[in-house]
Motif scaffolding. Structure first.
Motif, mmCIF file in Angstrom:
data_model
loop_
_atom_site.group_PDB
_atom_site.id
_atom_site.type_symbol
_atom_site.label_atom_id
_atom_site.label_comp_id
_atom_site.label_asym_id
_atom_site.label_seq_id
_atom_site.Cartn_x
_atom_site.Cartn_y
_atom_site.Cartn_z
ATOM 1 N N MET A 25 -20.751 8.991 10.159
ATOM 2 C CA MET A 25 -21.924 9.788 10.544
ATOM 3 C C MET A 25 -23.221 9.005 10.313
ATOM 4 S SD MET A 25 -21.026 13.753 9.540
ATOM 5 C CE MET A 25 -20.921 13.452 7.803
ATOM 6 N N PHE A 26 -23.301 8.281 9.183
ATOM 7 C CA PHE A 26 -24.486 7.455 8.927
ATOM 8 C C PHE A 26 -24.636 6.397 10.012
ATOM 9 C CE2 PHE A 26 -26.090 3.399 7.374
ATOM 10 C CZ PHE A 26 -27.404 3.755 7.087
ATOM 11 N N GLY A 27 -23.540 5.741 10.379
ATOM 12 C CA GLY A 27 -23.591 4.709 11.418
ATOM 13 C C GLY A 27 -24.051 5.261 12.753
ATOM 14 N N ILE A 28 -23.529 6.407 13.124
ATOM 15 C CA ILE A 28 -23.937 7.036 14.390
ATOM 16 C C ILE A 28 -25.411 7.421 14.335
ATOM 17 C CG2 ILE A 28 -23.620 9.086 15.842
ATOM 18 C CD1 ILE A 28 -20.591 8.896 15.122
ATOM 19 N N ALA A 29 -25.848 7.982 13.196
ATOM 20 C CA ALA A 29 -27.261 8.364 13.051
ATOM 21 C C ALA A 29 -28.154 7.126 13.114
ATOM 22 C CB ALA A 29 -27.471 9.104 11.728
ATOM 23 N N ALA A 30 -27.720 6.030 12.486
ATOM 24 C CA ALA A 30 -28.528 4.804 12.505
ATOM 25 C C ALA A 30 -28.639 4.251 13.925
ATOM 26 C CB ALA A 30 -27.924 3.761 11.564
ATOM 27 N N PHE A 31 -27.552 4.313 14.703
ATOM 28 C CA PHE A 31 -27.618 3.890 16.107
ATOM 29 C C PHE A 31 -28.518 4.823 16.912
ATOM 30 C CE2 PHE A 31 -23.529 1.372 15.908
ATOM 31 C CZ PHE A 31 -24.094 0.176 16.342
ATOM 32 N N SER A 32 -28.467 6.123 16.608
ATOM 33 C CA SER A 32 -29.228 7.112 17.376
ATOM 34 C C SER A 32 -30.724 7.071 17.076
ATOM 35 C CB SER A 32 -28.701 8.514 17.088
ATOM 36 O OG SER A 32 -27.336 8.614 17.426
ATOM 37 N N TRP A 33 -31.072 6.826 15.797
ATOM 38 C CA TRP A 33 -32.472 6.834 15.368
ATOM 39 C C TRP A 33 -32.779 5.570 14.564
ATOM 40 C CZ3 TRP A 33 -29.678 11.461 13.851
ATOM 41 C CH2 TRP A 33 -29.808 12.489 14.781
ATOM 42 N N PRO A 34 -32.758 4.399 15.206
ATOM 43 C CA PRO A 34 -32.961 3.161 14.435
ATOM 44 C C PRO A 34 -34.332 3.077 13.777
ATOM 45 C CG PRO A 34 -32.971 2.696 16.795
ATOM 46 C CD PRO A 34 -32.572 4.136 16.626
ATOM 47 N N GLY A 35 -35.360 3.579 14.427
ATOM 48 C CA GLY A 35 -36.698 3.536 13.830
ATOM 49 C C GLY A 35 -36.778 4.372 12.568
ATOM 50 N N LEU A 36 -36.224 5.568 12.625
ATOM 51 C CA LEU A 36 -36.212 6.449 11.459
ATOM 52 C C LEU A 36 -35.378 5.832 10.339
ATOM 53 C CD1 LEU A 36 -36.910 9.153 10.126
ATOM 54 C CD2 LEU A 36 -34.882 10.118 11.236
ATOM 55 N N THR A 37 -34.241 5.249 10.698
ATOM 56 C CA THR A 37 -33.382 4.618 9.703
ATOM 57 C C THR A 37 -34.118 3.487 8.995
ATOM 58 O OG1 THR A 37 -31.436 5.144 11.035
ATOM 59 C CG2 THR A 37 -31.174 3.439 9.359
ATOM 60 N N LEU A 38 -34.794 2.657 9.760
ATOM 61 C CA LEU A 38 -35.536 1.541 9.176
ATOM 62 C C LEU A 38 -36.663 2.050 8.280
ATOM 63 C CD1 LEU A 38 -35.694 -1.509 9.082
ATOM 64 C CD2 LEU A 38 -37.197 -1.435 11.062
ATOM 65 N N ALA A 39 -37.374 3.061 8.737
ATOM 66 C CA ALA A 39 -38.467 3.621 7.933
ATOM 67 C C ALA A 39 -37.934 4.208 6.627
ATOM 68 C CB ALA A 39 -39.214 4.684 8.731
ATOM 69 N N LEU A 40 -36.793 4.893 6.687
ATOM 70 C CA LEU A 40 -36.210 5.472 5.473
ATOM 71 C C LEU A 40 -35.722 4.383 4.517
ATOM 72 C CD1 LEU A 40 -34.293 8.568 6.877
ATOM 73 C CD2 LEU A 40 -36.334 8.554 5.436
ATOM 74 N N LEU A 41 -35.135 3.314 5.056
ATOM 75 C CA LEU A 41 -34.692 2.214 4.198
ATOM 76 C C LEU A 41 -35.876 1.576 3.487
ATOM 77 C CD1 LEU A 41 -31.961 0.463 6.376
ATOM 78 C CD2 LEU A 41 -31.613 1.743 4.267
ATOM 79 N N VAL A 42 -36.958 1.361 4.191
ATOM 80 C CA VAL A 42 -38.156 0.779 3.581
ATOM 81 C C VAL A 42 -38.730 1.741 2.541
ATOM 82 C CG1 VAL A 42 -40.538 0.057 4.022
ATOM 83 C CG2 VAL A 42 -38.703 -0.730 5.500
ATOM 84 N N LEU A 43 -38.783 3.029 2.865
ATOM 85 C CA LEU A 43 -39.291 4.014 1.916
ATOM 86 C C LEU A 43 -38.429 4.061 0.657
ATOM 87 C CD1 LEU A 43 -41.311 6.276 1.288
ATOM 88 C CD2 LEU A 43 -39.734 7.850 2.425
ATOM 89 N N MET A 44 -37.103 4.064 0.836
ATOM 90 C CA MET A 44 -36.208 4.093 -0.325
ATOM 91 C C MET A 44 -36.378 2.842 -1.177
ATOM 92 S SD MET A 44 -32.836 5.952 1.360
ATOM 93 C CE MET A 44 -31.770 4.769 0.676
ATOM 94 N N TRP A 45 -36.510 1.674 -0.537
ATOM 95 C CA TRP A 45 -36.724 0.452 -1.304
ATOM 96 C C TRP A 45 -38.067 0.504 -2.002
ATOM 97 C CZ3 TRP A 45 -40.049 -3.633 -1.825
ATOM 98 C CH2 TRP A 45 -39.594 -4.656 -2.645
ATOM 99 N N GLY A 46 -39.075 1.075 -1.347
ATOM 100 C CA GLY A 46 -40.386 1.223 -1.965
ATOM 101 C C GLY A 46 -40.331 2.090 -3.211
#
Length: 184
Positions: A25-46
């Protein structure tokens, strides 16, 4: 495999199934919303960098650690600064991360090619290492010249890995379930 380990895994096959399904499900969501996924990864790392920085500053104030206090304070301030950049302007954070990946890939590729040329009299198939080096350089150049495409490629790789790992976990969980039924 240890029989008790296999028995434990078989009894808890459903946990592996859930992990696999969530990975898919995470993989499908990341393919579906790559911009949101990237923003969340950066936010989590922040958030991680901020908490790490805060704890380093607390350790600097309290003392009693093998690291010098000034070093801990500096690391803490850098962590808080990185967190601020990630939260206030995640685009800059993404660009910096992609640039680091890109330049690292270029440098690695150069070293692979140089290493392959140096080993050409010692091994057969050194061209594979040269090909790997060329691919690393190409990937690095794409990341450096087109950081947006590099960020998207990074998310797609993470998404693909999550789906493949998830499918593997689901298949393993089903085998463990069959084993549990056969064992009684």
């Amino acid at each position: 495999m240890n029989p008790s380990l296999l028995s434990t895994l078989s009894r808890n096959w459903w946990l592996l199934l859930l992990r696999g399904l969530f990975a898919i499900m995470f993989g499908i969501a990341a393919f579906s919303w790559p911009g949101l996924t990237l923003a969340l990864l950066v936010l989590m790392w922040g958030i991680y960098a901020g908490l790490d920085g805060l704890f380093a500053i607390i350790a600097a104030i309290k003392g009693g650690t093998p690291a010098p206090r000034w070093w801990l304070a500096l690391v803490g301030l850098l962590g808080l600064g990185a967190a601020a950049v990630c939260i206030v302007n995640p685009g800059i954070a993404i660009a910096v991360i992609i640039m680091i990946i890109g330049w690292t890939s270029i440098i690695r590729g150069i070293f692979e090619i140089v290493g392959a040329i140096g080993l050409r009299k010692e091994i057969e198939g050194e061209w594979w290492l040269i090909l790997s080096g060329l691919f690393s350089i190409l990937l690095g150049v794409i990341f450096v010249t087109r950081p947006g495409a590099g960020a998207l490629a990074m998310i797609w790789l993470i998404a693909a890995m999550a789906i493949v790992a998830g499918i593997a976990m689901v298949l393993l969980s089903l085998r463990l379930r069959r084993h549990a039924k056969q064992a009684g």
